[in-house]
Design a protein around this motif. Structure first.
Motif, PDB file in Angstrom:
ATOM      1  N   TRP A 390       0.826  -1.209   0.000  1.00  0.00           N
ATOM      2  CA  TRP A 390       0.000   0.000   0.000  1.00  0.00           C
ATOM      3  C   TRP A 390       0.866   1.268   0.000  1.00  0.00           C
ATOM      4  O   TRP A 390       0.618   2.198  -0.762  1.00  0.00           O
ATOM      5  N   ALA A 391       1.861   1.306   0.864  1.00  0.00           N
ATOM      6  CA  ALA A 391       2.702   2.501   0.972  1.00  0.00           C
ATOM      7  C   ALA A 391       3.505   2.735  -0.305  1.00  0.00           C
ATOM      8  O   ALA A 391       3.637   3.865  -0.770  1.00  0.00           O
ATOM      9  N   THR A 392       4.002   1.653  -0.894  1.00  0.00           N
ATOM     10  CA  THR A 392       4.834   1.783  -2.093  1.00  0.00           C
ATOM     11  C   THR A 392       4.034   2.323  -3.273  1.00  0.00           C
ATOM     12  O   THR A 392       4.454   3.259  -3.946  1.00  0.00           O
ATOM     13  N   TYR A 393       2.850   1.751  -3.504  1.00  0.00           N
ATOM     14  CA  TYR A 393       2.084   2.127  -4.696  1.00  0.00           C
ATOM     15  C   TYR A 393       1.257   3.407  -4.507  1.00  0.00           C
ATOM     16  O   TYR A 393       0.745   3.948  -5.479  1.00  0.00           O
ATOM     17  N   SER A 394       1.154   3.894  -3.280  1.00  0.00           N
ATOM     18  CA  SER A 394       0.457   5.173  -3.060  1.00  0.00           C
ATOM     19  C   SER A 394       1.438   6.301  -2.761  1.00  0.00           C
ATOM     20  O   SER A 394       1.028   7.403  -2.396  1.00  0.00           O
ATOM     21  N   ASN A 395       2.728   6.009  -2.895  1.00  0.00           N
ATOM     22  CA  ASN A 395       3.767   6.997  -2.594  1.00  0.00           C
ATOM     23  C   ASN A 395       3.654   7.478  -1.145  1.00  0.00           C
ATOM     24  O   ASN A 395       3.713   8.662  -0.835  1.00  0.00           O
ATOM     25  N   ASP A 396       3.474   6.500  -0.248  1.00  0.00           N
ATOM     26  CA  ASP A 396       3.406   6.736   1.195  1.00  0.00           C
ATOM     27  C   ASP A 396       2.204   7.568   1.634  1.00  0.00           C
ATOM     28  O   ASP A 396       2.233   8.226   2.671  1.00  0.00           O
ATOM     29  N   LYS A 397       1.121   7.523   0.862  1.00  0.00           N
ATOM     30  CA  LYS A 397      -0.094   8.213   1.288  1.00  0.00           C
ATOM     31  C   LYS A 397      -1.022   7.268   2.048  1.00  0.00           C
ATOM     32  O   LYS A 397      -1.744   7.688   2.944  1.00  0.00           O
ATOM     33  N   PHE A 398      -1.015   5.975   1.684  1.00  0.00           N
ATOM     34  CA  PHE A 398      -1.864   4.979   2.322  1.00  0.00           C
ATOM     35  C   PHE A 398      -1.000   3.899   2.964  1.00  0.00           C
ATOM     36  O   PHE A 398       0.174   3.758   2.640  1.00  0.00           O
ATOM     37  N   GLY A 399      -1.613   3.125   3.842  1.00  0.00           N
ATOM     38  CA  GLY A 399      -0.902   2.015   4.474  1.00  0.00           C
ATOM     39  C   GLY A 399      -1.106   2.030   5.983  1.00  0.00           C
ATOM     40  O   GLY A 399      -1.444   3.055   6.583  1.00  0.00           O
ATOM     41  N   PHE A 400      -0.863   0.865   6.611  1.00  0.00           N
ATOM     42  CA  PHE A 400      -1.024   0.763   8.056  1.00  0.00           C
ATOM     43  C   PHE A 400      -0.035   1.670   8.791  1.00  0.00           C
ATOM     44  O   PHE A 400      -0.364   2.266   9.815  1.00  0.00           O
ATOM     45  N   SER A 401       1.194   1.763   8.283  1.00  0.00           N
ATOM     46  CA  SER A 401       2.212   2.574   8.954  1.00  0.00           C
ATOM     47  C   SER A 401       1.834   4.044   8.931  1.00  0.00           C
ATOM     48  O   SER A 401       2.103   4.788   9.882  1.00  0.00           O
ATOM     49  N   VAL A 402       1.178   4.483   7.839  1.00  0.00           N
ATOM     50  CA  VAL A 402       0.725   5.871   7.746  1.00  0.00           C
ATOM     51  C   VAL A 402      -0.387   6.118   8.758  1.00  0.00           C
ATOM     52  O   VAL A 402      -0.403   7.135   9.469  1.00  0.00           O
ATOM     53  N   GLN A 403      -1.338   5.180   8.851  1.00  0.00           N
ATOM     54  CA  GLN A 403      -2.437   5.308   9.804  1.00  0.00           C
ATOM     55  C   GLN A 403      -1.920   5.333  11.243  1.00  0.00           C
ATOM     56  O   GLN A 403      -2.385   6.116  12.073  1.00  0.00           O
ATOM     57  N   LYS A 404      -0.939   4.491  11.509  1.00  0.00           N
ATOM     58  CA  LYS A 404      -0.359   4.441  12.857  1.00  0.00           C
ATOM     59  C   LYS A 404       0.277   5.780  13.215  1.00  0.00           C
ATOM     60  O   LYS A 404       0.087   6.296  14.331  1.00  0.00           O
TER      61      LYS A 404
END
Length: 485
Positions: A390-404
């Motif tokens: 998720w982070a890779t293909y959204s350029n770090d906009k989405f993903g569990f790590s972003v939500q955290k």
């Protein structure tokens, strides 16, 4: 009604008419855009509210018509060049989610037009007129949001040159937009000391800009003056004393409380002497964050917490196993909705939620969320794989790590806090406003547009879905901590 755009006519016609009843002028621009009414007029043009007839939803848009008030061939030519440059700038700058997107630029009947995304909302000047002066907390949040937009604008070597309350729109979704780049200037290295066109609104214009030598910090000056006006409701001309050589805005607060810390930031922003001013957006943000690091939001505030800029999160490469190849393909092709649904499917499989426990596969897929036990025991390797994709293909906009990161930045811990949960869900776009019952359903397709979607919005279905136990997010963040994600 359809508005005739002929400057000598401007007659209002019934919706069904293709030609103006009064002058015979064509009412559809490019056989597509139907002007409805006049929004305003400036030195270079007139703006119209219009409908895009080509799209099934018939959305509103804004048409700007080049209509210079300048006199003489040279002046009109210069104005024409500036209008064309505005279109070029908007094409690049409109990639930012808080700057209206350029939809078209064309010539019709020997007149230039540009078409922009319509932002439904009110200008900050209108907000001031309707609701009265802004509070300190509103100004702080306004500053952060506008500074983030300016950081992007300045990174493109553009100076806006006309920051003022009328050019800041608070959308119906409580997000600020910076509009009207008609006065903007692209800065080239060899032109940094050259004298250029004097442009901008006098009340908010930095002294060096009024002499034709704008700097990036000129925008910061205008932003500071805008804040002083919003705090007092008084014209900037009356807030500065030329006799004393300083701002006297505190004399006009009339009971509005502003701390010394914020006051010093605003006065440094609005310093008439350029070298005494903040020199970059970064400088202001650092000081503002230092002063305001413990500020909490209130539902009564006009502006919500601004979205944080995407942060590049260093992470090791992950070998994608076969069970995640479909998810990777969906993400690579930017099919965000399908990827969200696939994420839920694979997480149900990994968590060993058995289909046999449900009456049908549809009921299995419609499970509202994983339970606490499934989250607590979810394999770290799988969480890392999903997050990495998720982070890779959204350029770090989405993903569990972003939500955290967002959740913890709001003060979230493994202990459930109703206010922090609501603030988090509002920030990532799972609810609208401060009330959890205002859940935004997945049928709202616009939230699957990566440009328009809030940071951290996805993945969503497993731990953010409707009726998901709110404490589950705390447990999920705790599991991310355990897995060092």
């Amino acid at each position: 009604m359809r508005q005739c755009v002929n400057p000598d006519c401007l007659f209002l016609n019934p919706d069904s008419f293709q030609f103006c009843q009064k002058c015979g002028n064509k009412l559809l621009l490019r056989e597509r855009y139907a002007p409805q009414s006049i929004l305003g007029q400036g030195g270079f043009g007139r703006t119209f509210l219009a409908i895009d007839e080509d799209k099934p939803s018939k959305p509103y848009c804004v048409i700007k018509q080049f209509l210079p008030q300048a006199q003489g061939t040279d002046s009109i030519e210069k104005a024409s060049q500036l209008f064309a440059q505005e279109a070029q700038r908007l094409e690049e700058l409109g990639k930012h989610p808080q700057i209206p997107e350029l939809m078209a630029y064309f010539t019709s009947d020997n007149r230039q037009y540009l078409v922009q995304e319509f932002v439904k909302g009110e200008t900050l000047q209108t907000e001031l007129d309707k609701n009265g002066v802004f509070s300190e907390q509103q100004i702080k949040k306004l500053l952060i949001e506008v500074l983030q937009i300016l950081e992007f604008v300045h990174s493109k070597q553009v100076i806006h040159r006309d920051i003022k309350p009328e050019n800041l729109i608070l959308s119906s979704e409580n997000k600020l937009f910076l509009v009207d780049f008609g006065a903007a200037k692209i800065v080239k290295p060899q032109q940094r000391t050259a004298t250029g066109t004097i442009i901008g609104s006098a009340e908010y214009c930095a002294p060096e800009q009024s002499m034709g030598k704008p700097l990036f910090s000129s925008d910061l000056y205008s932003l500071g003056v805008t804040c002083l006006h919003l705090l007092t409701g008084v014209s900037p001309f009356d807030l500065y004393s030329p006799m004393e050589g300083e701002w006297v805005w505190r004399d006009f607060l009339n009971g509005n409380v502003v701390s010394d810390e914020l006051g010093k930031i605003l006065e440094k922003l609005a310093s008439p002497i350029a070298k005494h001013r903040y020199q970059s957006v970064k400088d202001v943000m650092q000081e503002l964050n230092f002063v305001d690091q413990n500020v909490r939001r209130s539902p009564s505030q006009i502006l919500p917490p601004p979205p944080q800029p995407p942060v590049k999160i260093p992470r090791p490469s992950v070998t994608v196993t076969s069970q995640y190849q479909k998810l990777e393909k969906l993400l690579a092709t930017r099919k965000w909705r399908e990827a969200d649904e696939e994420t839920k499917r694979v997480m149900l499989v990994v968590a060993e939620v058995k289909k046999s426990d449900f009456e049908s596969e549809e009921d299995w897929l419609n499970l509202k969320s994983l339970d606490f036990k499934s989250i607590d025991n979810f394999p770290c390797e799988d969480l890392r794989s999903i997050d990495w994709l998720w982070a890779t293909y959204s350029n770090d906009k989405f993903g569990f790590s972003v939500q955290k990161r967002i959740y913890q930045s709001l003060g979230g811990t493994e202990d459930f806090d109703h206010n922090i949960w609501n603030a988090f869900a509002n920030r990532v776009g799972w609810i609208k406003g401060e009330v959890y019952e205002n859940f935004l359903y997945h049928s709202d397709v616009s939230f699957y547009n990566i440009k328009k979607s809030p940071e951290g919005r996805l993945p969503h279905l497993v731990v953010g879905g409707y009726h998901c136990p709110r404490g589950l997010v705390c447990s999920f963040v705790s599991r991310l901590e355990d897995c060092e994600i």
